[in-house]
Design a protein around this motif. Structure first.
Motif, PDB file in Angstrom:
ATOM      1  N   MET A   1     -38.785  -4.615  14.260  1.00  0.00           N
ATOM      2  CA  MET A   1     -39.465  -5.890  14.461  1.00  0.00           C
ATOM      3  C   MET A   1     -40.349  -5.796  15.188  1.00  0.00           C
TER       4      MET A   1
ATOM      5  N   SER B   1     -40.926 -13.643   8.456  1.00  0.00           N
ATOM      6  CA  SER B   1     -39.756 -13.045   8.328  1.00  0.00           C
ATOM      7  C   SER B   1     -38.976 -13.127   9.354  1.00  0.00           C
TER       8      SER B   1
ATOM      9  N   GLN C   1     -50.950  -7.488  12.130  1.00  0.00           N
ATOM     10  CA  GLN C   1     -50.283  -7.568  10.695  1.00  0.00           C
ATOM     11  C   GLN C   1     -50.828  -8.878  10.142  1.00  0.00           C
TER      12      GLN C   1
ATOM     13  N   ILE D   1     -36.087 -11.625  10.209  1.00  0.00           N
ATOM     14  CA  ILE D   1     -35.645 -10.268  10.465  1.00  0.00           C
ATOM     15  C   ILE D   1     -36.634  -9.288  10.962  1.00  0.00           C
ATOM     16  N   SER D   2     -38.056  -9.014  10.196  1.00  0.00           N
ATOM     17  CA  SER D   2     -38.888  -8.166  10.731  1.00  0.00           C
ATOM     18  C   SER D   2     -39.967  -8.824  11.577  1.00  0.00           C
ATOM     19  N   ASN D   3     -40.094 -10.356  11.555  1.00  0.00           N
ATOM     20  CA  ASN D   3     -41.292 -11.035  12.276  1.00  0.00           C
ATOM     21  C   ASN D   3     -42.559 -10.592  11.784  1.00  0.00           C
ATOM     22  N   ARG D   4     -42.563 -10.291  10.417  1.00  0.00           N
ATOM     23  CA  ARG D   4     -43.810  -9.926   9.928  1.00  0.00           C
ATOM     24  C   ARG D   4     -44.200 -11.193   8.954  1.00  0.00           C
TER      25      ARG D   4
ATOM     26  N   GLN E   1     -44.912 -12.947   5.557  1.00  0.00           N
ATOM     27  CA  GLN E   1     -44.456 -12.981   4.374  1.00  0.00           C
ATOM     28  C   GLN E   1     -45.555 -13.603   3.256  1.00  0.00           C
TER      29      GLN E   1
END
Length: 207
Positions: free
Chosen positions: A1, A70, A11, A72-75, A77
């Motif tokens: 994460m 996200s 990112q 979960i990943s904090n990326r 989407q």
């Protein structure tokens, strides 16, 4: 994460470059929609988390891009909205700068009312840049916000950044936009590779 701010910003920048290499971010903020996080996180707990959405909101030299985040990943989407700067400038309102959780309201395309976006203090510098980049500290904006500036730096609307000529952005739609929205000139018919994909609910750049 991803939890380091610089990693998150990179990112988001990479995600934008992958779909529109001719544009680049000015400021990215992470936001949580809904009422105050003091209420959703503290009082309502897990139920409160079901009521909110996480977004990365990025001001670029040409548009405002909103990615879903996200949990979960904090990326970043998928791209949800790509909003022309002229439209974004009249969409921001009620900016409130607080010690921990600041907030602003943003009129998302297709939504009946402005969406409240909460911003944690770790993103406050980016929030200052984002708000000043859209409003320039101009009076008449609901929730008027003081224009932050770095020493020797002009407000964003006066900056002469070497931005490539606009290419690959199809014309924005005429509806739904606030009544004060001015008509936009049609974009060049030739599309550049890697244009922003249509965003669900917004699609401001039609093929």
């Amino acid at each position: 994460m991803a939890i380091v701010k610089s990693t998150i910003q990179q990112q988001v920048a990479d995600a934008i470059a992958a779909i529109e290499p001719n544009d680049r971010p000015v400021a990215t903020i992470q936001t949580i929609t809904g009422p105050s996080p003091w209420l959703t996180n503290g009082v309502l707990g897990l139920i409160g988390q079901l009521l909110v959405k996480y977004y990365f909101v990025t001001l670029t030299h040409r548009v405002v891009v909103i990615h879903r985040t996200s949990r979960i990943s904090n990326r970043p989407q998928e791209v949800l909205y790509v909003i022309p700067l002229e439209q974004a400038r009249v969409s921001i309102s009620d900016v409130r700068r607080n010690p921990l959780w600041s907030s602003l309201r943003f009129q998302l395309p297709g939504e009946a009312t402005p969406t409240r976006m909460n911003i944690h203090r770790i993103w406050r510098t980016e929030m200052d840049t984002f708000v000043n980049g859209l409003t320039g500290g101009a009076p008449g904006v609901p929730g008027q916000y003081p224009a932050p500036q770095l020493p020797g730096q002009a407000p964003y609307p006066q900056q002469q950044a070497p931005v490539p000529p606009q290419q690959g952005y199809p014309a924005p739609p005429q509806q739904p936009y606030p009544p004060q929205q001015q008509a936009y000139p049609a974009a060049p018919p030739q599309q550049a590779p890697g244009q922003y994909p249509p965003a669900p609910g917004a699609n401001p750049y039609q093929s």
